[in-house]
Motif scaffolding. Structure first.
Motif, PDB file in Angstrom:
ATOM      1  N   MET A   1       3.628  -0.833 -17.675  1.00 25.54           N
ATOM      2  CA  MET A   1       4.502  -0.502 -16.552  1.00 25.54           C
ATOM      3  C   MET A   1       3.751  -0.762 -15.249  1.00 25.54           C
ATOM      4  O   MET A   1       2.601  -0.381 -15.101  1.00 25.54           O
ATOM      5  CB  MET A   1       4.921   0.961 -16.682  1.00 25.54           C
ATOM      6  N   ASP A   2       4.412  -1.440 -14.331  1.00 19.39           N
ATOM      7  CA  ASP A   2       3.820  -1.769 -13.043  1.00 19.39           C
ATOM      8  C   ASP A   2       4.203  -0.685 -12.031  1.00 19.39           C
ATOM      9  O   ASP A   2       5.373  -0.506 -11.725  1.00 19.39           O
ATOM     10  CB  ASP A   2       4.328  -3.127 -12.565  1.00 19.39           C
ATOM     11  N   VAL A   3       3.198   0.035 -11.524  1.00 17.19           N
ATOM     12  CA  VAL A   3       3.439   1.102 -10.546  1.00 17.19           C
ATOM     13  C   VAL A   3       3.047   0.580  -9.165  1.00 17.19           C
ATOM     14  O   VAL A   3       1.955   0.042  -8.979  1.00 17.19           O
ATOM     15  CB  VAL A   3       2.631   2.370 -10.881  1.00 17.19           C
ATOM     16  N   TYR A   4       3.957   0.765  -8.218  1.00 22.16           N
ATOM     17  CA  TYR A   4       3.721   0.365  -6.828  1.00 22.16           C
ATOM     18  C   TYR A   4       3.507   1.632  -6.013  1.00 22.16           C
ATOM     19  O   TYR A   4       4.228   2.621  -6.184  1.00 22.16           O
ATOM     20  CB  TYR A   4       4.919  -0.429  -6.304  1.00 22.16           C
ATOM     21  N   ARG A   5       2.522   1.589  -5.116  1.00 23.48           N
ATOM     22  CA  ARG A   5       2.142   2.784  -4.364  1.00 23.48           C
ATOM     23  C   ARG A   5       2.155   2.485  -2.877  1.00 23.48           C
ATOM     24  O   ARG A   5       1.791   1.388  -2.448  1.00 23.48           O
ATOM     25  CB  ARG A   5       0.736   3.188  -4.797  1.00 23.48           C
ATOM     26  N   LYS A   6       2.556   3.488  -2.100  1.00 20.25           N
ATOM     27  CA  LYS A   6       2.588   3.362  -0.643  1.00 20.25           C
ATOM     28  C   LYS A   6       2.303   4.736  -0.035  1.00 20.25           C
ATOM     29  O   LYS A   6       2.722   5.759  -0.579  1.00 20.25           O
ATOM     30  CB  LYS A   6       3.972   2.877  -0.208  1.00 20.25           C
ATOM     31  N   GLU A   7       1.602   4.737   1.081  1.00 15.34           N
ATOM     32  CA  GLU A   7       1.331   5.986   1.792  1.00 15.34           C
ATOM     33  C   GLU A   7       1.933   5.919   3.188  1.00 15.34           C
ATOM     34  O   GLU A   7       2.014   4.851   3.787  1.00 15.34           O
ATOM     35  CB  GLU A   7      -0.179   6.222   1.886  1.00 15.34           C
ATOM     36  N   LEU A   8       2.356   7.064   3.683  1.00 17.40           N
ATOM     37  CA  LEU A   8       2.850   7.144   5.054  1.00 17.40           C
ATOM     38  C   LEU A   8       2.560   8.527   5.620  1.00 17.40           C
ATOM     39  O   LEU A   8       2.221   9.458   4.890  1.00 17.40           O
ATOM     40  CB  LEU A   8       4.347   6.820   5.123  1.00 17.40           C
ATOM     41  N   ILE A   9       2.696   8.629   6.922  1.00 23.88           N
ATOM     42  CA  ILE A   9       2.529   9.896   7.637  1.00 23.88           C
ATOM     43  C   ILE A   9       3.876  10.233   8.275  1.00 23.88           C
ATOM     44  O   ILE A   9       4.491   9.386   8.926  1.00 23.88           O
ATOM     45  CB  ILE A   9       1.448   9.800   8.738  1.00 23.88           C
ATOM     46  N   VAL A  10       4.319  11.468   8.100  1.00 28.20           N
ATOM     47  CA  VAL A  10       5.602  11.899   8.659  1.00 28.20           C
ATOM     48  C   VAL A  10       5.535  11.864  10.188  1.00 28.20           C
ATOM     49  O   VAL A  10       4.614  12.425  10.792  1.00 28.20           O
ATOM     50  CB  VAL A  10       5.971  13.321   8.174  1.00 28.20           C
ATOM     51  N   SER A  11       6.510  11.217  10.801  1.00 28.99           N
ATOM     52  CA  SER A  11       6.585  11.149  12.264  1.00 28.99           C
ATOM     53  C   SER A  11       7.724  12.027  12.774  1.00 28.99           C
ATOM     54  O   SER A  11       8.563  12.494  12.001  1.00 28.99           O
ATOM     55  CB  SER A  11       6.809   9.698  12.706  1.00 28.99           C
ATOM     56  N   LYS A  12       7.757  12.203  14.071  1.00 30.35           N
ATOM     57  CA  LYS A  12       8.810  13.018  14.699  1.00 30.35           C
ATOM     58  C   LYS A  12      10.202  12.476  14.382  1.00 30.35           C
ATOM     59  O   LYS A  12      11.144  13.238  14.174  1.00 30.35           O
ATOM     60  CB  LYS A  12       8.567  13.065  16.213  1.00 30.35           C
ATOM     61  N   ASP A  13      10.340  11.151  14.315  1.00 27.76           N
ATOM     62  CA  ASP A  13      11.634  10.532  14.018  1.00 27.76           C
ATOM     63  C   ASP A  13      12.137  10.816  12.603  1.00 27.76           C
ATOM     64  O   ASP A  13      13.310  10.617  12.310  1.00 27.76           O
ATOM     65  CB  ASP A  13      11.553   9.017  14.215  1.00 27.76           C
ATOM     66  N   ASP A  14      11.245  11.280  11.727  1.00 24.14           N
ATOM     67  CA  ASP A  14      11.613  11.581  10.346  1.00 24.14           C
ATOM     68  C   ASP A  14      12.199  12.980  10.186  1.00 24.14           C
ATOM     69  O   ASP A  14      12.727  13.314   9.122  1.00 24.14           O
ATOM     70  CB  ASP A  14      10.385  11.475   9.426  1.00 24.14           C
ATOM     71  N   ASP A 122      13.932 -11.466 -19.866  1.00 19.35           N
ATOM     72  CA  ASP A 122      12.629 -11.075 -20.406  1.00 19.35           C
ATOM     73  C   ASP A 122      11.528 -11.375 -19.389  1.00 19.35           C
ATOM     74  O   ASP A 122      10.561 -10.626 -19.267  1.00 19.35           O
ATOM     75  CB  ASP A 122      12.353 -11.787 -21.731  1.00 19.35           C
ATOM     76  N   LYS A 123      11.683 -12.473 -18.660  1.00 21.36           N
ATOM     77  CA  LYS A 123      10.700 -12.844 -17.626  1.00 21.36           C
ATOM     78  C   LYS A 123      10.591 -11.725 -16.588  1.00 21.36           C
ATOM     79  O   LYS A 123       9.494 -11.329 -16.194  1.00 21.36           O
ATOM     80  CB  LYS A 123      11.119 -14.155 -16.957  1.00 21.36           C
ATOM     81  N   LEU A 124      11.731 -11.218 -16.166  1.00 20.89           N
ATOM     82  CA  LEU A 124      11.750 -10.142 -15.171  1.00 20.89           C
ATOM     83  C   LEU A 124      11.178  -8.847 -15.757  1.00 20.89           C
ATOM     84  O   LEU A 124      10.407  -8.147 -15.100  1.00 20.89           O
ATOM     85  CB  LEU A 124      13.174  -9.936 -14.674  1.00 20.89           C
ATOM     86  N   LYS A 125      11.530  -8.560 -16.989  1.00 15.57           N
ATOM     87  CA  LYS A 125      10.983  -7.358 -17.659  1.00 15.57           C
ATOM     88  C   LYS A 125       9.473  -7.446 -17.759  1.00 15.57           C
ATOM     89  O   LYS A 125       8.774  -6.452 -17.564  1.00 15.57           O
ATOM     90  CB  LYS A 125      11.610  -7.179 -19.035  1.00 15.57           C
ATOM     91  N   ASP A 126       8.963  -8.647 -18.071  1.00 14.83           N
ATOM     92  CA  ASP A 126       7.515  -8.818 -18.186  1.00 14.83           C
ATOM     93  C   ASP A 126       6.793  -8.527 -16.884  1.00 14.83           C
ATOM     94  O   ASP A 126       5.671  -8.032 -16.877  1.00 14.83           O
ATOM     95  CB  ASP A 126       7.182 -10.245 -18.639  1.00 14.83           C
ATOM     96  N   ILE A 127       7.433  -8.824 -15.771  1.00 13.47           N
ATOM     97  CA  ILE A 127       6.824  -8.579 -14.457  1.00 13.47           C
ATOM     98  C   ILE A 127       6.748  -7.091 -14.147  1.00 13.47           C
ATOM     99  O   ILE A 127       5.738  -6.601 -13.649  1.00 13.47           O
ATOM    100  CB  ILE A 127       7.613  -9.309 -13.347  1.00 13.47           C
ATOM    101  N   PHE A 128       7.815  -6.356 -14.449  1.00  8.42           N
ATOM    102  CA  PHE A 128       7.922  -4.962 -14.004  1.00  8.42           C
ATOM    103  C   PHE A 128       7.689  -3.915 -15.092  1.00  8.42           C
ATOM    104  O   PHE A 128       7.417  -2.767 -14.781  1.00  8.42           O
ATOM    105  CB  PHE A 128       9.267  -4.726 -13.340  1.00  8.42           C
ATOM    106  N   LEU A 129       7.868  -4.300 -16.332  1.00  6.53           N
ATOM    107  CA  LEU A 129       7.682  -3.316 -17.402  1.00  6.53           C
ATOM    108  C   LEU A 129       6.379  -3.611 -18.130  1.00  6.53           C
ATOM    109  O   LEU A 129       5.757  -2.903 -18.759  1.00  6.53           O
ATOM    110  CB  LEU A 129       8.837  -3.346 -18.398  1.00  6.53           C
TER     111      LEU A 129
END
Length: 129
Positions: A1-14, A122-129
Motif C-alpha cells: 500500500m502506498d501511503v502519501y503524507r503531508k504536513e501543515l500548520i493551522v492558519s487563521k483562515d482555517d 491492474d496497472k493503476l492498482k499496482d501503483i497505489f495498492l
C-alpha cells in the motif's frame, strides 16, 4: 500500500466562529491530499486519460485543532473494486499525536473523454495498492 503524507500548520483562515478548524476546511484538505497523491504517483498519460469523482464522504471528527497546531495528514487507497476506490485520510495532531479526523471517501474512476465509469486497471492498482 502506498501511503502519501503531508504536513501543515493551522492558519487563521482555517478557523470557524469557535476558533477551531472549520469542518469545511477538513473536507477541503481531504480533497487536496487525495488530488496531490494522485498527481504525485500516477503517470501523466494516465492522468490525461481518466478522472476521479467523489461518490461519498464519511468523516469522523475526533478532536479539535486550533490556530498554529501542526497537522500530519496521511492518505492511501484501501480497496479498488470495479470502477470504485475507497480512500482513507487520517489527520493527526503533530505534537500530541491525537487523532483529529478519520475519513473514508468513495471515488469513481471515469474516462476523461466520455465521463463514463471504467474499471480500475491492474496497472493503476499496482501503483497505489
Amino acid at each position: 500500500m502506498d501511503v502519501y503524507r503531508k504536513e501543515l500548520i493551522v492558519s487563521k483562515d482555517d478557523l470557524d466562529d469557535l476558533n477551531h478548524v472549520n469542518n469545511v476546511r477538513y473536507v477541503q484538505w481531504i480533497q487536496n491530499i487525495s488530488k496531490e497523491h494522485w498527481q504525485h504517483k500516477a503517470p501523466n498519460e494516465l492522468q490525461e486519460e481518466v478522472i476521479w469523482v467523489v461518490l461519498s464522504h464519511h468523516i469522523e471528527y475526533k478532536s479539535a485543532a486550533f490556530l498554529n497546531d501542526p497537522i500530519v495528514m496521511t492518505t492511501y487507497i484501501k480497496t479498488s473494486i470495479g470502477a470504485k476506490s475507497t480512500r482513507i485520510v487520517e489527520m493527526i495532531h503533530g505534537k500530541t499525536q491525537k487523532v483529529l479526523v478519520l475519513a473514508r471517501t468513495e471515488w469513481c474512476l471515469l474516462n476523461n473523454k466520455t465521463n463514463r465509469p471504467i474499471r480500475v486497471s491492474d496497472k493503476l492498482k499496482d501503483i497505489f495498492l
